[in-house]
Design a protein around this motif. Structure first.
Motif, PDB file in Angstrom:
ATOM      1  N   ALA A 122       0.835  -1.201   0.000  1.00  0.00           N
ATOM      2  CA  ALA A 122       0.000   0.000   0.000  1.00  0.00           C
ATOM      3  C   ALA A 122       0.871   1.252   0.000  1.00  0.00           C
ATOM      4  N   GLN A 123       1.921   1.245   0.813  1.00  0.00           N
ATOM      5  CA  GLN A 123       2.827   2.382   0.863  1.00  0.00           C
ATOM      6  C   GLN A 123       3.563   2.553  -0.463  1.00  0.00           C
ATOM      7  N   PHE A 124       3.986   1.419  -1.051  1.00  0.00           N
ATOM      8  CA  PHE A 124       4.696   1.472  -2.329  1.00  0.00           C
ATOM      9  C   PHE A 124       3.810   2.053  -3.416  1.00  0.00           C
ATOM     10  N   ILE A 125       2.559   1.605  -3.485  1.00  0.00           N
ATOM     11  CA  ILE A 125       1.636   2.105  -4.502  1.00  0.00           C
ATOM     12  C   ILE A 125       1.414   3.602  -4.334  1.00  0.00           C
ATOM     13  N   CYS A 126       1.176   4.031  -3.117  1.00  0.00           N
ATOM     14  CA  CYS A 126       0.910   5.455  -2.876  1.00  0.00           C
ATOM     15  C   CYS A 126       2.130   6.322  -3.189  1.00  0.00           C
TER      16      CYS A 126
END
Length: 202
Positions: free
Chosen positions: A195-199
Protein backbone atom coordinates in the motif's frame (compact mmCIF):
# COMPACT_ATOMS: atom_id res chain seq x y z
CA UNK A 1 -12.72 -38.67 -19.46
CA UNK A 2 -11.71 -35.33 -20.95
CA UNK A 3 -12.99 -34.62 -24.43
CA UNK A 4 -10.29 -34.97 -27.09
CA UNK A 5 -10.77 -31.35 -28.23
CA UNK A 6 -10.28 -29.80 -24.82
CA UNK A 7 -7.31 -27.61 -23.95
CA UNK A 8 -6.32 -30.14 -21.31
CA UNK A 9 -5.28 -32.61 -24.03
CA UNK A 10 -4.22 -30.16 -26.73
CA UNK A 11 -2.36 -27.58 -24.66
CA UNK A 12 0.27 -25.45 -26.34
CA UNK A 13 2.10 -25.45 -23.00
CA UNK A 14 2.09 -27.82 -20.02
CA UNK A 15 -0.65 -27.29 -17.46
CA UNK A 16 -0.52 -27.60 -13.71
CA UNK A 17 -2.35 -30.40 -11.90
CA UNK A 18 -5.00 -27.94 -10.70
CA UNK A 19 -5.80 -24.99 -12.95
CA UNK A 20 -7.77 -22.13 -11.39
CA UNK A 21 -8.75 -18.46 -11.68
CA UNK A 22 -9.88 -16.20 -8.83
CA UNK A 23 -11.30 -12.79 -9.77
CA UNK A 24 -12.37 -10.25 -7.17
CA UNK A 25 -13.79 -6.77 -7.69
CA UNK A 26 -13.82 -4.63 -4.55
CA UNK A 27 -16.99 -2.54 -4.24
CA UNK A 28 -17.78 -3.14 -7.90
CA UNK A 29 -20.52 -0.49 -7.99
CA UNK A 30 -18.14 2.27 -6.89
CA UNK A 31 -17.39 4.27 -10.03
CA UNK A 32 -15.87 7.28 -8.28
CA UNK A 33 -12.88 5.82 -6.42
CA UNK A 34 -9.54 5.14 -8.06
CA UNK A 35 -8.74 1.47 -8.64
CA UNK A 36 -5.70 -0.76 -8.55
CA UNK A 37 -5.81 -4.29 -9.94
CA UNK A 38 -3.36 -6.91 -8.69
CA UNK A 39 -2.42 -9.58 -11.23
CA UNK A 40 -0.87 -12.45 -9.33
CA UNK A 41 -1.34 -15.95 -7.99
CA UNK A 42 -2.42 -17.67 -4.78
CA UNK A 43 -0.05 -15.47 -2.77
CA UNK A 44 -1.75 -12.27 -3.96
CA UNK A 45 -5.12 -13.87 -3.22
CA UNK A 46 -3.64 -14.69 0.20
CA UNK A 47 -2.97 -11.03 1.11
CA UNK A 48 -5.89 -9.55 -0.87
CA UNK A 49 -8.17 -8.58 2.01
CA UNK A 50 -5.31 -7.13 4.06
CA UNK A 51 -4.42 -4.92 1.07
CA UNK A 52 -8.06 -3.91 0.63
CA UNK A 53 -8.04 -2.65 4.21
CA UNK A 54 -4.69 -0.86 3.86
CA UNK A 55 -5.84 1.08 0.79
CA UNK A 56 -9.42 1.68 1.91
CA UNK A 57 -10.39 5.29 1.21
CA UNK A 58 -7.57 5.67 -1.33
CA UNK A 59 -8.13 2.87 -3.85
CA UNK A 60 -10.53 0.04 -4.49
CA UNK A 61 -8.40 -3.08 -4.82
CA UNK A 62 -9.34 -5.65 -7.47
CA UNK A 63 -7.48 -8.92 -7.80
CA UNK A 64 -6.97 -11.54 -10.48
CA UNK A 65 -5.13 -14.52 -9.06
CA UNK A 66 -4.47 -17.46 -11.35
CA UNK A 67 -2.43 -20.60 -11.86
CA UNK A 68 -1.83 -19.54 -15.47
CA UNK A 69 1.79 -18.78 -16.30
CA UNK A 70 2.87 -16.00 -18.64
CA UNK A 71 3.05 -18.43 -21.57
CA UNK A 72 -0.53 -19.66 -21.14
CA UNK A 73 -2.44 -18.73 -24.34
CA UNK A 74 -5.60 -17.92 -22.38
CA UNK A 75 -4.01 -15.55 -19.87
CA UNK A 76 -4.27 -12.42 -22.02
CA UNK A 77 -7.94 -13.05 -22.70
CA UNK A 78 -8.63 -13.31 -18.99
CA UNK A 79 -6.67 -10.16 -18.25
CA UNK A 80 -8.59 -8.32 -20.99
CA UNK A 81 -11.84 -9.42 -19.39
CA UNK A 82 -10.78 -8.16 -15.96
CA UNK A 83 -9.58 -4.80 -17.29
CA UNK A 84 -12.75 -4.35 -19.34
CA UNK A 85 -14.99 -4.64 -16.29
CA UNK A 86 -13.57 -1.76 -14.26
CA UNK A 87 -11.61 1.44 -14.91
CA UNK A 88 -8.22 0.79 -13.34
CA UNK A 89 -5.62 3.45 -12.71
CA UNK A 90 -2.85 1.06 -11.64
CA UNK A 91 -1.80 -2.47 -12.57
CA UNK A 92 0.28 -4.15 -9.85
CA UNK A 93 1.85 -7.12 -11.62
CA UNK A 94 3.32 -10.07 -9.71
CA UNK A 95 3.40 -13.14 -11.95
CA UNK A 96 4.89 -16.29 -10.47
CA UNK A 97 3.42 -19.54 -11.77
CA UNK A 98 4.89 -21.83 -14.40
CA UNK A 99 7.23 -24.41 -12.88
CA UNK A 100 7.57 -25.96 -16.35
CA UNK A 101 9.57 -22.91 -17.48
CA UNK A 102 13.33 -22.58 -17.23
CA UNK A 103 14.57 -19.30 -15.70
CA UNK A 104 15.27 -18.04 -19.23
CA UNK A 105 11.80 -18.99 -20.45
CA UNK A 106 10.17 -17.37 -17.43
CA UNK A 107 11.97 -14.08 -18.07
CA UNK A 108 11.27 -14.15 -21.81
CA UNK A 109 7.56 -14.95 -21.44
CA UNK A 110 7.04 -12.50 -18.59
CA UNK A 111 8.73 -9.73 -20.54
CA UNK A 112 6.42 -10.40 -23.48
CA UNK A 113 3.43 -10.06 -21.17
CA UNK A 114 4.77 -6.79 -19.76
CA UNK A 115 5.35 -5.48 -23.30
CA UNK A 116 1.75 -6.33 -24.16
CA UNK A 117 0.39 -4.55 -21.07
CA UNK A 118 2.42 -1.44 -21.88
CA UNK A 119 1.32 -1.49 -25.50
CA UNK A 120 -2.38 -2.21 -25.05
CA UNK A 121 -2.95 -0.30 -21.78
CA UNK A 122 -0.71 2.80 -21.93
CA UNK A 123 -3.18 4.79 -19.82
CA UNK A 124 -2.61 2.57 -16.77
CA UNK A 125 0.34 2.87 -14.40
CA UNK A 126 2.18 -0.46 -14.46
CA UNK A 127 4.14 -1.58 -11.40
CA UNK A 128 6.18 -4.78 -11.11
CA UNK A 129 6.37 -6.76 -7.87
CA UNK A 130 9.09 -9.21 -6.91
CA UNK A 131 8.54 -12.70 -5.54
CA UNK A 132 7.72 -13.39 -1.90
CA UNK A 133 10.50 -15.39 -0.23
CA UNK A 134 9.77 -19.10 0.23
CA UNK A 135 11.67 -21.31 2.67
CA UNK A 136 10.41 -24.41 0.84
CA UNK A 137 13.66 -25.77 -0.68
CA UNK A 138 12.45 -26.41 -4.27
CA UNK A 139 11.02 -22.88 -4.45
CA UNK A 140 13.68 -20.95 -2.55
CA UNK A 141 16.15 -20.61 -5.44
CA UNK A 142 13.36 -20.23 -8.02
CA UNK A 143 11.92 -17.27 -6.09
CA UNK A 144 15.29 -15.53 -6.13
CA UNK A 145 15.83 -16.19 -9.85
CA UNK A 146 12.40 -14.89 -10.75
CA UNK A 147 12.76 -11.89 -8.50
CA UNK A 148 16.00 -10.99 -10.31
CA UNK A 149 14.26 -11.40 -13.68
CA UNK A 150 11.36 -9.19 -12.63
CA UNK A 151 13.76 -6.52 -11.37
CA UNK A 152 15.63 -6.55 -14.70
CA UNK A 153 12.38 -6.26 -16.67
CA UNK A 154 11.24 -3.34 -14.50
CA UNK A 155 14.56 -1.57 -14.97
CA UNK A 156 14.52 -2.17 -18.73
CA UNK A 157 11.11 -0.52 -19.13
CA UNK A 158 11.65 2.05 -16.36
CA UNK A 159 8.82 0.70 -14.24
CA UNK A 160 8.51 0.91 -10.44
CA UNK A 161 9.80 -2.33 -8.87
CA UNK A 162 8.52 -3.50 -5.50
CA UNK A 163 11.14 -5.88 -4.12
CA UNK A 164 8.93 -8.16 -2.04
CA UNK A 165 11.73 -10.72 -1.94
CA UNK A 166 13.98 -8.30 -0.07
CA UNK A 167 11.11 -7.46 2.28
CA UNK A 168 10.46 -11.10 3.20
CA UNK A 169 13.91 -12.68 2.65
CA UNK A 170 14.82 -15.24 5.32
CA UNK A 171 11.75 -14.38 7.39
CA UNK A 172 10.07 -17.80 7.62
CA UNK A 173 8.05 -16.56 10.59
CA UNK A 174 5.88 -14.71 8.05
CA UNK A 175 4.93 -17.93 6.25
CA UNK A 176 2.33 -20.61 6.82
CA UNK A 177 3.34 -24.21 7.44
CA UNK A 178 3.55 -24.79 3.67
CA UNK A 179 6.53 -22.36 3.62
CA UNK A 180 5.05 -20.61 0.58
CA UNK A 181 1.98 -18.60 1.57
CA UNK A 182 1.84 -15.79 4.09
CA UNK A 183 0.35 -16.25 7.52
CA UNK A 184 -1.83 -13.56 9.09
CA UNK A 185 1.13 -11.51 10.32
CA UNK A 186 2.86 -11.87 6.96
CA UNK A 187 -0.26 -10.75 5.10
CA UNK A 188 -0.51 -7.59 7.21
CA UNK A 189 3.18 -6.71 6.84
CA UNK A 190 3.25 -7.29 3.10
CA UNK A 191 -0.07 -5.51 2.50
CA UNK A 192 1.06 -2.45 4.48
CA UNK A 193 4.30 -2.35 2.47
CA UNK A 194 2.51 -2.72 -0.90
CA UNK A 195 0.00 0.00 0.00
CA UNK A 196 2.83 2.38 0.86
CA UNK A 197 4.70 1.47 -2.33
CA UNK A 198 1.64 2.11 -4.50
CA UNK A 199 0.91 5.46 -2.88
CA UNK A 200 4.54 6.55 -3.28
CA UNK A 201 4.67 5.60 -6.98
CA UNK A 202 1.42 6.94 -8.40
Amino acid sequence: MAHYETFELNAAVPLEKFEWDDIWFDHATDTESKRVVVFGDSISVNYRFALVEELRGKFCVDNYGTSKAADNPFLKENIRSVLAQQKHDIIYFCSGHGTHQTPEEYEKNTEKLVQWLLSDYPDKKLMIAGRIYSSYPPKEETCKQRNDSLREIAQKYQLPFDDLHALTFERPELLKEDKVHLNEDGQKIVAKHIAQFICENI
